[in-house]
Design a protein around this motif. Structure first.
Motif, PDB file in Angstrom:
ATOM      1  N   THR A  68      15.313  49.062  63.405  1.00 29.12           N
ATOM      2  CA  THR A  68      15.246  50.511  63.221  1.00 29.12           C
ATOM      3  C   THR A  68      13.793  50.968  63.178  1.00 29.12           C
ATOM      4  O   THR A  68      12.981  50.422  62.420  1.00 29.12           O
ATOM      5  N   ASN A  70      11.624  54.706  63.070  1.00 32.16           N
ATOM      6  CA  ASN A  70      11.744  56.166  62.929  1.00 32.16           C
ATOM      7  C   ASN A  70      13.204  56.587  62.789  1.00 32.16           C
ATOM      8  O   ASN A  70      13.655  57.590  63.374  1.00 32.16           O
ATOM      9  N   SER A  71      13.960  55.793  62.052  1.00 30.07           N
ATOM     10  CA  SER A  71      15.397  56.039  61.794  1.00 30.07           C
ATOM     11  C   SER A  71      16.242  55.930  63.056  1.00 30.07           C
ATOM     12  O   SER A  71      17.391  56.399  63.081  1.00 30.07           O
ATOM     13  N   ILE A  72      15.717  55.313  64.107  1.00 28.05           N
ATOM     14  CA  ILE A  72      16.428  55.154  65.376  1.00 28.05           C
ATOM     15  C   ILE A  72      16.639  53.662  65.623  1.00 28.05           C
ATOM     16  O   ILE A  72      15.735  52.857  65.391  1.00 28.05           O
ATOM     17  N   SER A  73      17.811  53.298  66.078  1.00 29.70           N
ATOM     18  CA  SER A  73      18.053  51.894  66.401  1.00 29.70           C
ATOM     19  C   SER A  73      18.940  51.799  67.630  1.00 29.70           C
ATOM     20  O   SER A  73      19.652  52.738  67.986  1.00 29.70           O
ATOM     21  N   SER A 508      17.437  60.484  70.781  1.00 33.08           N
ATOM     22  CA  SER A 508      18.690  60.311  70.030  1.00 33.08           C
ATOM     23  C   SER A 508      19.843  60.194  71.007  1.00 33.08           C
ATOM     24  O   SER A 508      19.747  60.619  72.167  1.00 33.08           O
TER      25      SER A 508
END
Length: 540
Positions: A68, A70-73, A508
């Motif tokens: 993960t 920047n809160s993105i995975s 996103s």
């Protein structure tokens, strides 16, 4: 009337009695009353072959590591779906398929693809019929010009710890004009004379192979002045040995400034060896030695995506006349420009041993550093051995690599970023058995968390062998801001390590960079592709 059967039995009995009587009483022992027992030994049945047991299938989370940022995975399932979208991939490899970096047989571990077709390149990429950098146990492509260690042993190659061939056993009589005579080594064999390079090479210089002579460099040795209007060329003959000076404390390295060239062209039988002075004495280095000097740095005038403050930004064609960036590990030396085809020279049949210096966190010197070098720079048949940082790091530019070996690197094998756009074929990354950093990868494709800078990083790997021998997170790390294709590869990771780690730090949903659809406005050709890759993950 006596039957035929009974008469036959009577005749047999009578004959037996007469035979025994003729032998005498001492010739045979009577079995006594009852019948004579007879034991028949039956042969053991041949077991039915069972073959090699197939281990339990790996889960997606064991094959692909999700990270993960920047809160993105990108989930393991999504990553494996990308692998499965390719052709001829084997995600469940196991068993004794490799002997070091060599396949144990000449049969390809996976069905090969035509890399010229897959990658759309027929001028640099060669067509092959096998996966990995080596076709089988007798492939001699890496023989002789490499050196061998516990990280990887090559056919007909000397040990990396061995003293390089200096020749004659007698010190050269004198040094060539323009070099400083540093005297004769007197404490160890072989005997040779040290001839030191100028701190700054301001005119063309050729280093000939002279028996009994070692070329030494001290501190930051530079080819070309950064302020010179025209560059100079340092030419090195086959078989020459160059050593970093360990008699003083400065960081030794060889740096080629923009506009200048290094032409180090060895042969398979006489490679050029860059090493540390300790390697010139018997038992002066060990298999674990590293970090004795700063390596070789080539700087060029090809575009970079990362521009120093006040010099950018750049565009997709790399046409900004001002964009430049300072190279890691030194102060005030820049790379970058607008010439995609720029040449910083040629490295062929070269070994670079025992390098890597950490100046500060994220500011290191590698085995070989390429900063903004263009497609006119030739790099093939090169080995980077036992770097305490990366084997090779490429910052921007457009240089292609072929027959490149990284053995024993403490960090990454092949580290590319800053808008590098190029091809590699017949490459090997084999980590040392222990001691590497926890965040090391066979290849790390990076973006420095700025994923839409231009030019966009674009790389193509063909016929690669990646061997992770410690519990690094994964063998291949692909961060956002890079477009990559992999074809005809072998990837083997250690127990506890995944094979791939695909990351996005921006976007996103379906728009996450690294796996989003092609977008020409962003110079993005779409998600990474994998074809004809043999994955043997988790130490199987």
């Amino acid at each position: 009337m006596v039957s035929f059967s009974r008469r036959s039995k009577f005749l047999l009995a009578t004959s037996a009695t007469l035979f025994l009587a003729s032998c005498g009483a001492d010739d045979v022992a009577s079995p006594g009353a009852g019948s004579l027992p007879i034991t028949i030994v039956q042969p053991a049945p041949t077991p039915t072959p069972t073959g090699t047991a197939t281990p339990t299938a790996l889960t997606n989370a064991q094959i692909a590591l999700a990270t993960t940022v920047n809160s993105i995975s990108i989930t393991a399932d999504e990553q494996v779906a990308i692998l499965n979208a390719g052709q001829n991939n084997n995600l469940q490899g196991f068993g004794n398929t490799l002997n070091g970096v060599y396949p144990v047989s000449g049969t390809s571990l996976a069905t090969a693809s035509n890399p010229q077709t897959v990658l759309g390149n027929t001028s640099f990429i060669q067509n092959t019929s096998y996966v990995g950098a080596l076709s089988g146990p007798n492939d001699a492509a890496f023989s002789g010009w490499t050196c061998s260690s516990t990280a990887a042993s090559f056919l007909n190659s000397a040990s990396c710890t061995a003293v390089p061939s200096i020749g004659s056993g007698t010190a050269a009589a004198s040094c060539p004009t323009g070099l400083t005579d540093d005297g004769v080594n007197s404490s160890s064999a072989p005997t040779f004379r040290y001839c030191r390079l100028p701190q700054v090479i301001t005119a063309d210089l050729t280093l000939a192979k002279i028996p009994g002579l070692v070329y030494r460099f001290r501190g930051q040795t530079e080819v070309g002045d950064i302020n010179a209007a025209t560059g100079v060329t340092l030419t090195i003959a086959p078989g020459v040995v160059l050593a970093a000076d360990s008699s003083e404390a400065s960081n030794d390295l060889l740096l080629v400034n923009r506009g200048s060239k290094l032409n180090a062209v060895g042969t398979a039988d006489a490679p050029i060896i860059f090493t540390a002075q300790q390697n010139l004495a018997s038992n002066g280095v060990s298999d674990a030695t590293q970090g004795l000097w700063g390596g070789v740095v080539l700087l060029g005038r090809a575009p970079t995506a990362v521009c120093a403050a006040g010099t950018g930004p750049n565009d997709a064609s790399g046409s900004s006349p001002t964009c430049q960036q300072a190279i890691e590990g030194v102060t005030g030396r820049f790379y970058g420009g607008t010439n995609q085809a720029d040449s910083s020279g040629t490295l062929q049949y070269v070994q670079i041993r025992y390098t890597g210096i950490a100046i500060s966190e994220g500011n290191e010197l590698q085995g070989l550093t390429l900063g903004g070098t263009g497609s006119g720079t030739t790099i093939d048949h090169v080995q980077s051995h036992n770097s305490s940082d990366d084997g090779v790091e490429i910052f921007g530019g457009a240089t292609n690599l072929k027959y490149f070996v990284v053995t024993g690197a403490d960090d990454d094998g092949f580290d590319v970023d800053n808008g590098w756009r190029g091809f590699m074929q017949f490459i090997i990354a084999a980590q040392k058995a222990s001691g590497s950093t926890a965040d090391s990868f066979a290849t790390e494709i990076d973006s420095n968390n700025a994923e839409d800078l231009l030019p966009r990083t674009y790389g193509r790997y063909a016929n690669f062998t990646f061997i992770q021998t410690n519990s690094a997170p994964a063998a291949i790390r692909l961060r956002g801001g890079a477009d990559f294709a992999f074809v005809n590869g072998v990837v083997k990771s250690a127990a506890g390590a995944a094979c791939v780690n695909i990351i996005a730090g921006e976007g996103s949903g379906a728009g996450r960079t690294t796996i989003r659809a092609a977008d020409s406005a962003l110079q993005d050709v779409g998600p990474p592709t994998f074809n004809s890759i043999y994955f043997q993950c988790q130490g199987r």
